[in-house]
Design a protein around this motif. Structure first.
Motif, PDB file in Angstrom:
ATOM      1  N   TRP A 130       0.872  -1.176   0.000  1.00 20.88           N
ATOM      2  CA  TRP A 130       0.000   0.000   0.000  1.00 20.88           C
ATOM      3  C   TRP A 130       0.917   1.236   0.000  1.00 20.88           C
ATOM      4  N   ILE A 131       1.294   1.634  -1.194  1.00 25.24           N
ATOM      5  CA  ILE A 131       2.321   2.651  -1.368  1.00 25.24           C
ATOM      6  C   ILE A 131       1.721   3.815  -2.154  1.00 25.24           C
ATOM      7  N   ILE A 132       2.112   5.016  -1.776  1.00 25.41           N
ATOM      8  CA  ILE A 132       1.678   6.175  -2.576  1.00 25.41           C
ATOM      9  C   ILE A 132       2.855   6.708  -3.395  1.00 25.41           C
ATOM     10  N   SER A 133       2.594   7.772  -4.145  1.00 29.82           N
ATOM     11  CA  SER A 133       3.640   8.275  -5.039  1.00 29.82           C
ATOM     12  C   SER A 133       4.898   8.635  -4.242  1.00 29.82           C
ATOM     13  N   GLY A 134       6.009   8.410  -4.830  1.00 27.90           N
ATOM     14  CA  GLY A 134       7.273   8.662  -4.141  1.00 27.90           C
ATOM     15  C   GLY A 134       7.703   7.443  -3.337  1.00 27.90           C
ATOM     16  N   GLY A 135       6.943   6.350  -3.474  1.00 31.65           N
ATOM     17  CA  GLY A 135       7.306   5.104  -2.790  1.00 31.65           C
ATOM     18  C   GLY A 135       7.049   5.114  -1.298  1.00 31.65           C
ATOM     19  N   LYS A 136       6.247   6.129  -0.834  1.00 34.87           N
ATOM     20  CA  LYS A 136       6.002   6.194   0.616  1.00 34.87           C
ATOM     21  C   LYS A 136       4.804   5.320   1.012  1.00 34.87           C
TER      22      LYS A 136
END
Ligand code: G4P
Length: 280
Positions: A249-255
Motif C-alpha cells: 500500500w504505497i503512494i507516489s514517491g514510494g512512501k
C-alpha cells in the motif's frame, strides 16, 4: 481551527440530551439488558449504569463473543458477575439462531417486581424490558433476534412517545423495540480509544492513524503472534509503515500509504480477521 485528533471528543449537549432520553425510557421498564462488546468487557460498559437503574434488575450480555477468545471470556463472565452483582451471559447475535435463553432469564429477573405489583392487589401484567448499550455493540441485532418469533406490537402506552413500541415476546414479557443508547462519554481516554477500535465512536471524533497505531501497540503487547502472523511481520518491525510495505500500500514517491493502511487495519480487527481478542 484544525481539530486535535489525538483525543476523543464528546459533545456535552448531545450527552445530556441522550442521558435524559435514556432515563425516560428506563423509567418504563422492569428490567434491563445491558449489551457490552465482549472484546471490551470493561471499556464498553457504562460506569454509571447502577446510578441510572437503581435497584432494577439487569442482565449483562457480552455480545460479539464470536470475535473473542472463548476461554478468556469465561474469566470475564465471573469478574463482571462479581463486580456488578448482576447476571452475565455471553451472546453472538450475528450467528446464533435464537436467543431463547435470554428470554427465560429476563422473565426470571423480572418476576420479583411483578410479584410486588400483585401483592398490592393489582392484576398480573407482562414484565417490560429494554435493551441498552453503547453504539454498535449489537443492541438492534439482539432486539431483532428476541422479537423474531413475535411481531405483535402492543401499541403505545401512556408516557411513551409514539415512536416507541412494545413487542410482546410471550404472555409474560414485553420488549421495547427501540434500544436505549448509552451516550458516549468516557473521561478515561484509554477506554475511549479502545471504543474507536470496535466502531463505537463516531468517525469524526478520532483519527484513523492514531486509532490504528494504538491498536497495533496493544495487539503487539497482548497478542503478538497473531498480529505478526496476519501481517507477516518480524518482531522488530511491527508498525503501520511495515504493514503498508508488506501489503504494497504505497503512494507516489514510494512512501507508505498510512491512511489506507490504518483504515484496513481497523477493518481487519473489527471483522476478526487478525484474531479473536479481548483488549481490556
Ligand atoms: P447497535 O444497535 O448496538 O448499534 O448495533 P447493531 O445491532 O446495529 O450491530 C452493529 C454491527 O455489529 C452490525 O454489523 C451487526 O451485524 C454486528 N453484530 C451484532 N452482533 C454481533 C455479534 O454477536 N457478532 C458479530 N460478529 N457481529 C455482530 P454491520 O457491519 O453494521 O452490519 P451487517 O454487515 O452485519 O449487516
Amino acid at each position: 481551527m484544525k481539530k486535535d485528533k489525538t483525543h476523543i471528543h464528546w459533545y456535552p449537549g448531545h450527552i445530556a440530551k441522550a442521558e435524559r432520553k435514556l432515563k425516560e425510557q428506563l423509567s418504563l421498564v422492569d428490567a434491563v439488558v445491558e449489551v457490552i462488546d465482549a472484546r471490551l468487557p470493561l471499556s464498553s460498559s457504562y460506569e454509571n449504569i447502577t446510578g441510572l437503574l437503581g435497584q432494577k434488575p439487569r442482565l449483562i450480555l457480552l455480545n460479539k463473543s464470536d470475535l473473542t477468545d472463548k476461554n478468556e471470556l469465561k474469566h470475564w463472565v465471573s469478574i463482571l458477575e462479581e463486580k456488578n452483582n448482576a447476571t452475565v451471559m455471553v451472546s453472538d447475535a450475528k450467528n446464533s439462531k435464537d436467543l431463547n435463553i435470554i428470554i427465560k432469564k429476563l422473565e426470571e429477573l423480572s418476576e420479583p417486581r411483578i410479584q410486588e405489583i400483585m401483592k398490592k392487589g393489582l392484576l398480573r401484567r407482562p414484565a417490560r424490558v429494554m435493551v441498552v448499550g453503547m453504539p454498535n455493540v449489537g443492541k438492534s441485532s439482539i432486539i431483532n433476534k428476541l422479537t423474531r418469533s413475535s411481531k405483535t406490537k402492543t401499541g403505545a402506552k401512556a408516557g411513551v412517545t409514539r415512536q416507541q413500541q412494545w413487542v410482546r415476546i410471550n404472555p409474560k414479557l414485553e420488549l421495547l423495540d427501540t434500544p436505549g443508547i448509552i451516550p458516549m462519554k468516557q473521561d478515561n481516554q484509554e477506554a475511549a480509544m479502545k471504543l474507536t477500535f470496535v466502531n463505537s465512536v463516531s468517525e469524526n471524533a478520532y483519527s484513523n492513524e492514531i486509532a490504528a497505531n494504538n491498536l497495533i501497540e496493544i495487539l503487539a503487547e497482548k497478542y503478538p503472534e497473531q498480529l505478526k502472523n496476519y501481517y507477516q511481520l518480524e518482531d522488530s518491525d511491527i508498525s503501520l509503515e511495515n504493514i503498508a510495505i508488506r501489503r504494497n500500500w504505497i503512494i507516489s514517491g514510494g512512501k507508505a500509504d498510512i491512511e489506507r493502511t490504518s483504515v484496513y487495519v481497523l477493518r481487519d480487527f473489527r471483522e476478526g480477521k487478525i484474531g479473536k481478542f479481548i483488549l481490556d
